[in-house]
Design a protein around this motif. Structure first.
Motif, PDB file in Angstrom:
ATOM      1  N   THR A  52       1.110  -0.715   0.222  1.00 45.29           N
ATOM      2  CA  THR A  52       0.252  -0.324   0.273  1.00 45.29           C
ATOM      3  C   THR A  52       1.095   1.252   0.119  1.00 45.29           C
ATOM      4  N   LEU A  53       0.311   2.072  -0.134  1.00 43.30           N
ATOM      5  CA  LEU A  53       0.982   3.834  -0.138  1.00 43.30           C
ATOM      6  C   LEU A  53       0.270   4.856   0.188  1.00 43.30           C
ATOM      7  N   ALA A  54       0.842   5.997   0.169  1.00 42.27           N
ATOM      8  CA  ALA A  54      -0.350   6.798   0.628  1.00 42.27           C
ATOM      9  C   ALA A  54       0.923   8.228  -0.124  1.00 42.27           C
ATOM     10  N   ALA A  55       0.781   8.750  -1.088  1.00 48.76           N
ATOM     11  CA  ALA A  55       0.932  10.120  -1.492  1.00 48.76           C
ATOM     12  C   ALA A  55       0.467  10.782  -0.986  1.00 48.76           C
ATOM     13  N   GLY A  56       0.707  12.295  -1.456  1.00 48.74           N
ATOM     14  CA  GLY A  56       0.185  13.266  -0.807  1.00 48.74           C
ATOM     15  C   GLY A  56      -0.102  14.050  -2.138  1.00 48.74           C
ATOM     16  N   ARG A  57      -0.020  14.836  -2.760  1.00 40.69           N
ATOM     17  CA  ARG A  57      -0.946  15.457  -3.933  1.00 40.69           C
ATOM     18  C   ARG A  57      -0.455  16.106  -6.030  1.00 40.69           C
ATOM     19  N   ASN A  58       0.035  15.280  -5.405  1.00 42.96           N
ATOM     20  CA  ASN A  58       0.927  15.116  -6.512  1.00 42.96           C
ATOM     21  C   ASN A  58       0.815  13.973  -7.312  1.00 42.96           C
ATOM     22  N   ILE A  59      -0.327  13.910  -8.007  1.00 38.35           N
ATOM     23  CA  ILE A  59      -0.925  12.733  -9.139  1.00 38.35           C
ATOM     24  C   ILE A  59       0.065  11.972 -10.098  1.00 38.35           C
ATOM     25  N   GLU A  60       0.267  13.211 -10.441  1.00 39.01           N
ATOM     26  CA  GLU A  60       1.696  12.513 -11.655  1.00 39.01           C
ATOM     27  C   GLU A  60       2.218  11.563 -11.102  1.00 39.01           C
ATOM     28  N   ALA A  61       3.053  11.922 -10.007  1.00 38.45           N
ATOM     29  CA  ALA A  61       3.876  10.521  -9.116  1.00 38.45           C
ATOM     30  C   ALA A  61       3.741   9.484  -8.178  1.00 38.45           C
ATOM     31  N   ALA A  62       1.870  10.440  -7.993  1.00 41.19           N
ATOM     32  CA  ALA A  62       1.198   8.802  -7.131  1.00 41.19           C
ATOM     33  C   ALA A  62       1.163   8.078  -8.517  1.00 41.19           C
ATOM     34  N   PHE A  63       0.276   8.218  -9.832  1.00 39.21           N
ATOM     35  CA  PHE A  63       0.834   7.250 -10.612  1.00 39.21           C
ATOM     36  C   PHE A  63       1.216   6.722 -12.071  1.00 39.21           C
ATOM     37  N   GLU A  64       2.361   7.155 -11.279  1.00 44.87           N
ATOM     38  CA  GLU A  64       2.975   6.582 -11.900  1.00 44.87           C
ATOM     39  C   GLU A  64       3.705   5.694 -10.692  1.00 44.87           C
ATOM     40  N   GLN A  65       3.630   5.202  -9.635  1.00 46.54           N
ATOM     41  CA  GLN A  65       4.306   4.832  -8.747  1.00 46.54           C
ATOM     42  C   GLN A  65       3.063   3.543  -8.597  1.00 46.54           C
ATOM     43  N   ALA A  66       1.957   3.937  -8.578  1.00 52.82           N
ATOM     44  CA  ALA A  66       0.562   2.642  -8.922  1.00 52.82           C
ATOM     45  C   ALA A  66       0.683   2.009  -9.968  1.00 52.82           C
ATOM     46  N   LYS A  67       0.855   2.531 -11.204  1.00 49.58           N
ATOM     47  CA  LYS A  67       2.032   2.213 -11.909  1.00 49.58           C
ATOM     48  C   LYS A  67       2.564   0.479 -12.391  1.00 49.58           C
ATOM     49  N   ARG A  68       3.304   1.486 -11.545  1.00 52.93           N
ATOM     50  CA  ARG A  68       5.286   0.511 -11.209  1.00 52.93           C
ATOM     51  C   ARG A  68       4.532  -0.715 -10.118  1.00 52.93           C
ATOM     52  N   TRP A  69       4.353  -0.402  -8.824  1.00 54.12           N
ATOM     53  CA  TRP A  69       4.504  -0.876  -7.937  1.00 54.12           C
ATOM     54  C   TRP A  69       3.135  -2.082  -7.627  1.00 54.12           C
ATOM     55  N   ARG A  70       2.173  -1.288  -8.356  1.00 57.13           N
ATOM     56  CA  ARG A  70       0.516  -2.514  -9.156  1.00 57.13           C
ATOM     57  C   ARG A  70       0.425  -2.295  -7.244  1.00 57.13           C
ATOM     58  N   PRO A  71       0.869  -1.411  -6.538  1.00 59.01           N
ATOM     59  CA  PRO A  71      -0.518  -1.618  -4.883  1.00 59.01           C
ATOM     60  C   PRO A  71      -1.999  -2.033  -4.237  1.00 59.01           C
ATOM     61  N   ARG A  72      -1.754  -1.939  -3.231  1.00 60.18           N
ATOM     62  CA  ARG A  72      -3.475  -2.858  -2.998  1.00 60.18           C
ATOM     63  C   ARG A  72      -4.148  -1.669  -3.032  1.00 60.18           C
ATOM     64  N   VAL A  73      -3.819  -0.923  -2.788  1.00 62.47           N
ATOM     65  CA  VAL A  73      -3.950   0.841  -2.479  1.00 62.47           C
ATOM     66  C   VAL A  73      -3.500   1.711  -2.572  1.00 62.47           C
ATOM     67  N   ILE A  74      -3.807   2.812  -2.319  1.00 61.37           N
ATOM     68  CA  ILE A  74      -2.513   3.951  -2.908  1.00 61.37           C
ATOM     69  C   ILE A  74      -4.064   4.674  -2.713  1.00 61.37           C
TER      70      ILE A  74
END
Lengths: 397, 397
Positions: B32-54
């Motif tokens: 799981t990941l908790a990002a802040g307000r940076n959608i672009e970075a969060a999107f890249e991380q989600a795409k790369r790491w495929r977490p259960r939850v972001i």
């Protein structure tokens, strides 16, 4: 209450161990002592500590001590002597922990027998690990007894090792003061005098160890000791010159973390550590961290100090090589101190002796002692050749 | 395989944690990941790491991210938001280890809930220990979960602590670079400019932590963190200025031995240590011991750096005091950066805020957040008074 035997009780480490025992009367009991030839000191120790057994090197000294103790009403103290006496002291059934601090190969057999008897060991004797290290550490592993180093470098390494498992150690860094010739050009090594070599900038020690510090052979021995004590290859042991000698040694782990140990320079500290391990108990030996100002480091020059290279080669080969290294060093250093050979001939002769030594494993203390005698004889022969073919260094004749 | 949650995944520590996970694909799984307000970075991380939850900070950002992930065919990634989202990320049933790296008080609740859920924790967030430390460490002891520090100083202390038991620790020595004003006379502190204060000699960091380094408040926070993390009184934590920052910290034991830790300055190392503890695994982050040359040390000047003294006083008193210390510092540093107050007014105002703060224990994260808000308001009021009664520092208006 830990019950202690001291092999070498009237020497420097022996006396420091008794000083530690004095400071913690409820923790340590002195059960047996092996002294050398100093009857007066042995008598005082026997009177003060009332050991079960005390051993003297010579039979006549033992007889004299027995008579004096009898006069004092201390008949109950058993007085023994010689190699068998030292073994008796080291393996006494009431002993839990043996401090091995007899200088030279004299303490080897008793130390080995202590390990075989399952006693935990505090090692302050270089020969136990340099000459008989393969035997003693193998037996210690078999008996599952702790070997605790009583010298500042290996004690420091032992402490730093607690930061990880042995498989996680990338490298051991032994620090070295660098000796008096750290900044002396290579070209001047042939003309180094005994006075110069005995003038160690940091420590006041016995003559042989002072010369061993000047040639870095002492550090070479420590490399061998580290390999055997911690069961690591020489490729994982490195030396760093650190003139202040504040940091006593360091351990680098596979993840890239390095732990370093420092403390006041007082032998009672590693002794206390060894006696109480795995506990630590309060002492008054405080290093003033607020006094910490500057620490300097530099790598050693193996070209200028071939003894260090020879030690690496000897431990890498194993068997009689490290026995010969120690024996040849003792003989050549004595010859240098007598003005018979030059400073730069010390490593030359040792290297020749090593070349003629084989490296098959030595299966007993007896074999170690034989290899030791053979190397001494070989070194003496080579020194005799040198003195016939070269002029003696006249200023020291 | 260790299953990891990262709170603050798009920040510096979060990205370093992902870099460590990248290097050891068979050891770590990002759950799981908790990002802040940076959608672009969060999107890249989600795409790369495929977490259960972001989780995103704001609902609108979560909606936008959900839409982008859907377009990418990644519908299976649950996207949540806000404080509840962060708690969900931190307490997810598949998570073993939580890296707490959200800056400020925002991460407090999720971190506390992670501990309550029995997750092991890597702490990179100052507020967790400074503001909510009493609560979080008490809960961690209750739940018997490991709190592993992810910052070079406390990570170093944690490593050195392995050399003995906690009862055997005499003192913890935190090293400090000393900041840019180490050698500046006391009399010049009133005229220190923002540019001077932001010009840290050793590290490039965010603005607040750079000012906190210049006032030594950052070291004060670390004193508080050490007390709480290792459950030791402030009298056992000391600071040593060490401009090279090579030694990351030291632990002195009761017997007089001191262990010090050093390594390259790379946040991935303490992260790796925390993620793998009690194991150590190989990394390429090698400190070149052969490059070691000189290390300098000196004690800090508490008169010149009152923030350090205030931190000692705050942790000694406990309760809302350390919450107020952090909150008042954040507000006064912001005011200094805006040119509203002078450098030497930072500790003055913090001290006034602390004087008006009580020290009764705070029984919940809610109480911590209330104390935080109260101290911020008190600091702002005092700054407003200052700016009315004193001329503004014109060069920064």
């Amino acid at each position: 209450m830990k019950r202690i035997a001291i092999l070498g009780s009237t020497g420097s480490i022996g006396r420091s161990t008794l000083s530690v025992a004095e400071s913690y009367p409820n923790r340590f009991q002195i059960v047996t002592l092996a002294a050398g030839r100093n009857i007066e000191a042995a008598f005082e120790q026997a009177k003060r500590w009332r050991p079960r057994v005390i051993s003297m090197a010579a039979e006549t000294d033992a007889d004299a001590l027995r008579a004096r103790l009898k006069k004092e009403g201390l008949n109950q103290i058993e007085v023994v002597h010689g190699a068998a006496g030292t073994v008796h002291v080291a393996t006494h059934c009431e002993v839990d922990f043996v401090v091995s601090a007899i200088v030279g190969v004299a303490g080897l057999e008793a130390t080995y027998e202590a390990v075989r008897a399952g006693k935990a060991l505090g090692l302050a004797n270089k020969e136990c690990l340099v000459a008989a290290g393969e035997l003693i550490t193998a037996e210690a592993r078999k008996q599952k007894v702790a070997l605790l180093p009583i010298d500042s470098e290996h004690n420091a390494v032992h402490q730093c090792m607690r930061g990880g498992r042995i498989e996680e150690v990338e490298r051991v860094w032994l620090t070295a003061s660098g000796g008096p010739f750290r900044n002396t050009p290579d070209s001047e090594f042939a003309s180094i005098t005994v006075e110069q070599a005995l003038n160690h900038p940091t420590w006041k020690m016995g003559k042989r160890i002072t010369i061993d510090s000047a040639t870095l052979m002492n550090k070479g021995f420590e490399v061998i000791e580290a390999c055997r004590l911690f069961h690591i290859p020489p490729s994982k042991v490195d030396v760093m010159v650190h003139p202040q000698s504040t940091i006593h040694s360091m351990v680098e782990f596979v993840d890239g973390s390095i732990l370093a140990q420092f403390s006041v320079t007082d032998m009672r500290l590693p002794i206390l550590y060894a006696l109480t391990y795995p506990e630590r108990i309060p002492s008054d030996m405080r290093f003033q961290v607020s006094d910490l100002r500057h620490l300097d480091f530099s790598p050693p020059d193996l070209k200028k100090f071939p003894c260090l290279r020879l030690a690496y080669e000897a431990v890498d080969a194993g068997g009689a090589k490290t026995v010969a290294l120690n024996a040849a060093d003792e003989v050549t250093v004595a010859a240098f101190l007598e003005g018979v050979i030059r400073f730069d001939q010390i490593p030359q002769i040792i290297e020749e002796v090593l070349a003629g030594t084989n490296c098959e494993p030595l299966g007993s203390i007896q074999k170690v002692l034989e290899a030791d005698a053979e190397a001494r004889s070989s070194a003496s022969d080579r020194i005799a050749v040198q003195t016939k073919t070269r002029p003696r260094v006249t200023s020291f004749v």
